[in-house]
Design a protein around this motif. Structure first.
Motif, PDB file in Angstrom:
ATOM      1  N   HIS A  33      38.981 -11.395 -35.240  1.00 57.10           N
ATOM      2  CA  HIS A  33      38.110 -10.287 -35.645  1.00 57.10           C
ATOM      3  C   HIS A  33      36.654 -10.614 -35.316  1.00 57.10           C
ATOM      4  CE1 HIS A  33      35.995  -7.422 -38.273  1.00 57.10           C
ATOM      5  NE2 HIS A  33      37.050  -6.659 -38.044  1.00 57.10           N
ATOM      6  N   PHE A  34      35.879  -9.539 -35.065  1.00 55.15           N
ATOM      7  CA  PHE A  34      34.454  -9.681 -34.770  1.00 55.15           C
ATOM      8  C   PHE A  34      33.732 -10.557 -35.802  1.00 55.15           C
ATOM      9  CE2 PHE A  34      34.447  -5.381 -32.487  1.00 55.15           C
ATOM     10  CZ  PHE A  34      34.160  -5.921 -31.241  1.00 55.15           C
ATOM     11  N   TYR A  35      34.139 -10.501 -37.055  1.00 57.55           N
ATOM     12  CA  TYR A  35      33.399 -11.205 -38.108  1.00 57.55           C
ATOM     13  C   TYR A  35      33.886 -12.649 -38.300  1.00 57.55           C
ATOM     14  CZ  TYR A  35      32.047  -6.451 -39.577  1.00 57.55           C
ATOM     15  OH  TYR A  35      31.573  -5.167 -39.625  1.00 57.55           O
ATOM     16  N   GLN A  36      34.825 -13.054 -37.472  1.00 56.50           N
ATOM     17  CA  GLN A  36      35.420 -14.378 -37.656  1.00 56.50           C
ATOM     18  C   GLN A  36      34.490 -15.476 -37.133  1.00 56.50           C
ATOM     19  OE1 GLN A  36      37.300 -16.624 -39.340  1.00 56.50           O
ATOM     20  NE2 GLN A  36      38.740 -14.910 -39.280  1.00 56.50           N
ATOM     21  N   ARG A  37      34.618 -16.654 -37.693  1.00 58.04           N
ATOM     22  CA  ARG A  37      33.784 -17.788 -37.285  1.00 58.04           C
ATOM     23  C   ARG A  37      34.089 -18.184 -35.832  1.00 58.04           C
ATOM     24  NH1 ARG A  37      35.197 -22.789 -40.724  1.00 58.04           N
ATOM     25  NH2 ARG A  37      35.766 -21.508 -42.492  1.00 58.04           N
ATOM     26  N   GLU A  38      33.074 -18.774 -35.187  1.00 58.72           N
ATOM     27  CA  GLU A  38      33.161 -19.051 -33.755  1.00 58.72           C
ATOM     28  C   GLU A  38      34.232 -20.093 -33.429  1.00 58.72           C
ATOM     29  OE1 GLU A  38      31.563 -17.192 -31.684  1.00 58.72           O
ATOM     30  OE2 GLU A  38      32.463 -18.198 -29.972  1.00 58.72           O
ATOM     31  N   GLU A  39      34.379 -21.106 -34.266  1.00 68.44           N
ATOM     32  CA  GLU A  39      35.320 -22.186 -33.936  1.00 68.44           C
ATOM     33  C   GLU A  39      36.772 -21.724 -34.007  1.00 68.44           C
ATOM     34  OE1 GLU A  39      33.026 -22.110 -36.268  1.00 68.44           O
ATOM     35  OE2 GLU A  39      33.555 -23.244 -38.075  1.00 68.44           O
TER      36      GLU A  39
ATOM     37  N   LEU B  15      39.231 -10.352 -28.970  1.00 69.86           N
ATOM     38  CA  LEU B  15      38.223 -10.249 -30.013  1.00 69.86           C
ATOM     39  C   LEU B  15      37.916  -8.765 -30.207  1.00 69.86           C
ATOM     40  CD1 LEU B  15      35.956 -11.580 -31.760  1.00 69.86           C
ATOM     41  CD2 LEU B  15      34.531 -11.566 -29.708  1.00 69.86           C
ATOM     42  N   GLY B  16      37.934  -8.273 -31.420  1.00 68.71           N
ATOM     43  CA  GLY B  16      37.660  -6.851 -31.619  1.00 68.71           C
ATOM     44  C   GLY B  16      37.647  -6.488 -33.085  1.00 68.71           C
TER      45      GLY B  16
END
Ligand code: SF4
Length: 454
Positions: A103-109, A117-118
């Motif tokens: 999800h867009f709000y998920q952490r980068e790692e 991603l969306g």
């Protein structure tokens, strides 16, 4: 996709979640209460009765919410580098058998391992494009995994890496409270199923995508429909063609902002507080309602304020302010524009001249947009806003755990951990509500190239 590092908030003197919850109840500022404990060790919070530090920390988690069992020590104690390597190795072994959604709000790692991603609906549709996958790992929150289960093949297993990754907004519309609300409305409006002389029933229930499958099923059973933040207006128009009024869950702000833009007066939008008789309104107010707003909100977007916008305008003359419609009405009114995550992304990409953007939405997404659009200056309206704490439950340790579970020990068949299954009796009407949304508007655009994070 370019990987960006997160700017985490400084650790406060007392990082305990209990202290933090008490502090926010007492009215402490965000800067005093946000901490990084959930980012670094979410397993320390899995068994606790709360969402943990972050923007959802003040919300009461429902008693029936899923709890995550203990994550094995080898995943809790592994270094970030080791987890990264183990995730890559397991994913390579599984190949086409697995699709990872971020999800867009998920952490980068976590997002760096995602195939897509969306937003939640884009991701559920992305999963549909992979019928060959045996498992769909949804790095988001519970209602998103439920939606993916509704839209995927029955033989595909949808996995939520951490069962404690709920959504405080979705949890604010409890199915028992919603059923009780419907009964009370029937006492005011009478027969809820028979159209009047104009062909309109008394109420059409509309639920935001950010709701449980049980709520989507309720809506489907009662002639209603699902909406996203991209199509809320189209869906409300659909509903007003069929009903005198709308009962909108769970996000009061999306409902109010959308209906107001359509010309519905505020006095015809009473709020329904499930803890009060008739939601806290008189029967006359309920009679005269055009949109009844459920008493829910997003803990992340509720934090944006008009003062932040005024400060951004004072410090950055010419700044373009864009906020998400889950923000309160005054904030949306004070902004230059409001729109869904997808709208915000497209607006920034469409700007020809270098522009300064102040964005009112989840900080992980804003930082990702800033990294992807270096020609612009892009910042989050609230520099100390907490990321969505429930999203933060998905640590790379859980992703490694479910992936290696699928791989299995050498010579053994893999194990499906944390499968999310919507019961059949709920799934059928919930799918109906989703299908009505798709019929009311063309399907969401395919996930764009930059969102394909292969
Ligand atoms: S940002 Fe808000 S609506 Fe989205 S998952 Fe987090 S709490 Fe729920």
């Amino acid at each position: 996709m370019t990987a960006t590092s997160l700017t985490l908030q400084p650790r406060p003197a007392d990082p305990s979640v209990d202290h933090a919850i008490q502090a926010i109840i007492a009215g402490a500022s965000t800067a005093e209460t946000c901490n990084t404990d959930l980012a670094e060790g979410p397993w320390n919070f899995d068994a606790r009765p709360g969402y943990g530090p972050g923007s959802s920390m003040g919300d009461v988690i429902p008693t029936g919410s899923p709890r995550q069992g203990e994550l094995p020590a080898e995943y809790r104690e592994a270094s970030p580098e080791e987890l990264d390597e183990r995730i890559r190795a397991a994913k390579a072994t599984l190949g086409d058998r697995v699709v990872i959604l971020g999800h867009f709000y998920q952490r980068e790692e976590v997002v760096r391992h995602a195939d897509y991603l969306g937003d939640s609906f884009q991701l559920a549709n992305a999963a549909k494009a992979h019928p060959e996958a045996e498992a769909i790992i949804f790095c988001g929150v519970h209602f998103m995994a439920e939606t993916a289960d509704l839209l995927s093949e029955p033989r595909q297993a949808v996995i939520l890496p951490n069962l404690a990754a709920g959504c405080s907004m979705a949890d604010m519309a409890d199915i028992d409270q919603v059923e009780e609300c419907w009964e009370q409305l029937a006492e005011v409006y009478g027969d809820m199923d028979t159209p009047d002389a104009d062909g309109l029933v008394p109420v059409i229930p509309v639920t935001y995508m950010n709701s449980s499958a049980a709520i989507k099923g309720f809506v489907g059973r009662h002639g209603g429909i699902v909406c996203t933040s991209s199509n809320a207006r189209t869906v409300l128009e659909w509903a007003f063609e069929r009903g005198r009024r709308v009962l909108f869950f769970p996000d009061q702000h999306l409902g109010r902002n959308t209906a107001k833009a359509m010309g519905v007066p505020l006095e015809q939008m009473p709020m329904w507080n499930p803890r009060k008789p008739l939601g806290g309104s008189t029967s006359e107010e309920i009679e005269g309602a055009r949109v009844i707003l459920w008493h829910g909100f997003c803990s992340v977007h509720r934090r944006f304020t008009v003062e932040q916008i005024e400060k951004a305008r004072a410090e950055h003359p010419g700044v373009r302010v864009i906020v998400h419609p889950e923000c309160p009405m005054e904030v949306v009114d004070a902004a230059d524009e409001s729109g869904s995550t997808d709208y915000i992304r497209r607006a920034i990409e469409a700007a020809v001249e270098p522009t300064t953007f102040a964005v009112g939405t989840e900080v992980n997404l804003v930082q990702r947009l800033a990294a992807a659009n270096p020609q612009h200056e892009i910042f989050c309206l609230d520099p100390v806003v907490c990321p969505c704490s429930t999203m933060y439950r998905i640590h790379p340790g859980y992703l490694a755990w479910v992936l290696e579970g699928l791989v299995g020990a050498e010579g053994m068949r893999g194990e499906v951990l944390n499968r999310i299954v919507v019961p059949q009796g709920v799934a059928e009407p919930a799918r109906l509500a989703l299908e009505r949304m798709l019929a009311a508007k063309p399907p969401a655009a395919p996930v764009a190239d930059w969102e394909h994070a292969s």
